[in-house]
Design an enzyme around this catalytic site. Structure first.
Site, PDB file in Angstrom:
ATOM      1  N   HIS A 165      -1.164  -1.243  -4.316  1.00  0.00           N
ATOM      2  CA  HIS A 165      -2.446  -0.861  -3.708  1.00  0.00           C
ATOM      3  C   HIS A 165      -2.475   0.651  -3.497  1.00  0.00           C
ATOM      4  CE1 HIS A 165      -6.052  -1.839  -1.318  1.00  0.00           C
ATOM      5  NE2 HIS A 165      -5.649  -0.910  -0.459  1.00  0.00           N
ATOM      6  N   MET A 215     -12.089   4.627  -0.841  1.00  0.00           N
ATOM      7  CA  MET A 215     -12.737   4.875   0.459  1.00  0.00           C
ATOM      8  C   MET A 215     -13.411   6.233   0.375  1.00  0.00           C
ATOM      9  SD  MET A 215      -9.732   3.397   2.899  1.00  0.00           S
ATOM     10  CE  MET A 215      -8.519   3.530   1.603  1.00  0.00           C
ATOM     11  N   MET A 239     -11.552  -5.471   5.177  1.00  0.00           N
ATOM     12  CA  MET A 239     -10.789  -4.513   5.989  1.00  0.00           C
ATOM     13  C   MET A 239     -10.525  -5.129   7.358  1.00  0.00           C
ATOM     14  SD  MET A 239     -10.143  -1.982   4.092  1.00  0.00           S
ATOM     15  CE  MET A 239      -9.214  -1.193   5.408  1.00  0.00           C
ATOM     16  N   ASP A 260      -6.732  -6.234   4.189  1.00  0.00           N
ATOM     17  CA  ASP A 260      -6.172  -4.884   4.149  1.00  0.00           C
ATOM     18  C   ASP A 260      -6.175  -4.257   5.534  1.00  0.00           C
ATOM     19  OD1 ASP A 260      -5.331  -2.393   3.409  1.00  0.00           O
ATOM     20  OD2 ASP A 260      -7.077  -1.910   2.173  1.00  0.00           O
ATOM     21  N   SER A 305       0.835  -1.198   0.000  1.00  0.00           N
ATOM     22  CA  SER A 305       0.000   0.000   0.000  1.00  0.00           C
ATOM     23  C   SER A 305       0.869   1.247   0.000  1.00  0.00           C
ATOM     24  CB  SER A 305      -0.912   0.019   1.235  1.00  0.00           C
ATOM     25  OG  SER A 305      -1.443   1.315   1.380  1.00  0.00           O
ATOM     26  N   ASP A 323      -4.688   3.751  -2.084  1.00  0.00           N
ATOM     27  CA  ASP A 323      -5.785   4.082  -1.168  1.00  0.00           C
ATOM     28  C   ASP A 323      -6.298   5.497  -1.376  1.00  0.00           C
ATOM     29  OD1 ASP A 323      -6.097   1.752   0.574  1.00  0.00           O
ATOM     30  OD2 ASP A 323      -4.032   2.162   1.172  1.00  0.00           O
ATOM     31  N   HIS A 371      -8.336   1.339  -4.237  1.00  0.00           N
ATOM     32  CA  HIS A 371      -9.283   1.107  -3.140  1.00  0.00           C
ATOM     33  C   HIS A 371      -9.970   2.437  -2.843  1.00  0.00           C
ATOM     34  CE1 HIS A 371      -9.679  -0.002   1.462  1.00  0.00           C
ATOM     35  NE2 HIS A 371     -10.854   0.130   0.861  1.00  0.00           N
TER      36      HIS A 371
HETATM   37  C1  DX5 Z   1      -6.379   1.725   5.423  1.00  0.00           C
HETATM   38  C2  DX5 Z   1      -5.937   1.396   4.015  1.00  0.00           C
HETATM   39  C3  DX5 Z   1      -4.855   0.379   3.981  1.00  0.00           C
HETATM   40  C4  DX5 Z   1      -3.588   0.815   4.662  1.00  0.00           C
HETATM   41  C5  DX5 Z   1      -2.821  -0.386   5.105  1.00  0.00           C
HETATM   42  O1  DX5 Z   1      -7.446   2.572   5.385  1.00  0.00           O
HETATM   43  O2  DX5 Z   1      -7.005   0.903   3.259  1.00  0.00           O
HETATM   44  O3  DX5 Z   1      -4.596  -0.045   2.649  1.00  0.00           O
HETATM   45  O4  DX5 Z   1      -2.788   1.613   3.838  1.00  0.00           O
HETATM   46  O5  DX5 Z   1      -1.727   0.055   5.831  1.00  0.00           O
HETATM   47  P1  DX5 Z   1      -1.051  -0.847   6.958  1.00  0.00           P
HETATM   48  O6  DX5 Z   1      -0.538  -2.074   6.279  1.00  0.00           O
HETATM   49  O7  DX5 Z   1       0.048   0.039   7.477  1.00  0.00           O
HETATM   50  O8  DX5 Z   1      -2.092  -1.161   7.990  1.00  0.00           O
HETATM   51 ZN    ZN Z   2      -6.573  -0.106   1.253  1.00  0.00          ZN
END
Ligand code: DX5
Ligand code: ZN
Length: 218
Positions: A34, A69, A138, A176, A9, A36, A67
């Site tokens: 990935h 959000m 998640m 994730d 990510s 975000d 992804h």
């Molecule tokens: C959280 C994101 C994740 C995040 C994961 O809202 O969707 O993709 O970047 O990061 P780590 O691996 O540090 O938890």
């Molecule tokens: Zn994510």
């Protein structure tokens, strides 16, 4: 058994050195990148968006896994496809007309995924499971990197794998949030096969080794 894919990510990358970080990923065993996207509405944080996606696409050798959000993700599907998305996941909690949104993602030529928050019941995915390529479970509350993996997520992963065996055996299960070398074996054992990892990869002394270990466990 499904192939394991690692999707670092970018949220945890060094933004002052993005070119260097993407080069590292290009040279690594990472499968997807990935990406975000946060809007400050669906989640209490803002990250990055279309221009950054486009810039990264121009130098990344790995497919871009977007992804979303964000609220009303249907408004931005085409734009993210044009900016380089190869797969797109939208949140079940953000889509009153999920089936239509999934159809649009597929029409654009992307793999279609549904992301689901930690407190949302996995059973809600049953009607959409036959239509999607992957579920993004998640394993932290979305919005921030570097959080702790929620242990009860393992039960959800197991339950989803059982449902998928019945309804869509090709389904990929992506996890994730808080994924690292301490919990990867349990995650694999529960039935997930795509591993998103931000901090565990980018904050490591040797990110490429961590990527390789997440995949092969050796
Ligand atoms: C959280 C994101 C994740 C995040 C994961 O809202 O969707 O993709 O970047 O990061 P780590 O691996 O540090 O938890
Ligand atoms: Zn994510």
């Amino acid at each position: 058994m499904k192939r394991y894919l690692v999707a670092p990510s970018l949220l945890a990358a060094d933004f002052t050195n993005l070119h260097k970080e993407i080069t590292m990923l290009n040279e690594s065993e990472a499968d997807w990148l990935h990406f975000d996207v946060m809007d400050g509405r669906f989640v209490p944080n803002i990250s990055f968006g279309l221009p950054v996606c486009k810039a990264i696409k121009s130098i990344s050798k790995k497919p871009i896994d977007v992804h979303l959000m964000i609220v009303e993700p249907e408004k931005y599907l085409k734009a993210f496809r044009e900016a380089g998305a190869d797969s797109i996941s939208v949140h079940i909690e953000a889509c009153p007309h999920l089936h239509r949104v999934i159809a649009e993602i597929k029409e654009l030529g992307c793999l279609a995924g549904v992301a689901i928050n930690p407190h949302t019941a996995i059973d809600l995915l049953v009607p959409i499971l036959p239509d999607i390529d992957f579920v993004n479970i998640m394993t932290v509350n979305p919005g921030f990197g570097g959080q702790k993996f929620i242990q009860s997520s393992l039960i959800k992963i197991r339950k989803l794998r059982a449902l998928a065996n019945e309804l869509n055996p090709e389904l990929h299960i992506e996890v994730d949030g808080g994924v690292d070398l301490s919990n990867i074996e349990a995650i694999k054992e529960a039935g997930a096969n795509i591993f998103v990892a931000g901090s565990a990869v980018f904050k490591a002394e040797n990110p490429k080794t961590v990527i390789q270990k997440l995949k092969t466990g050796s």
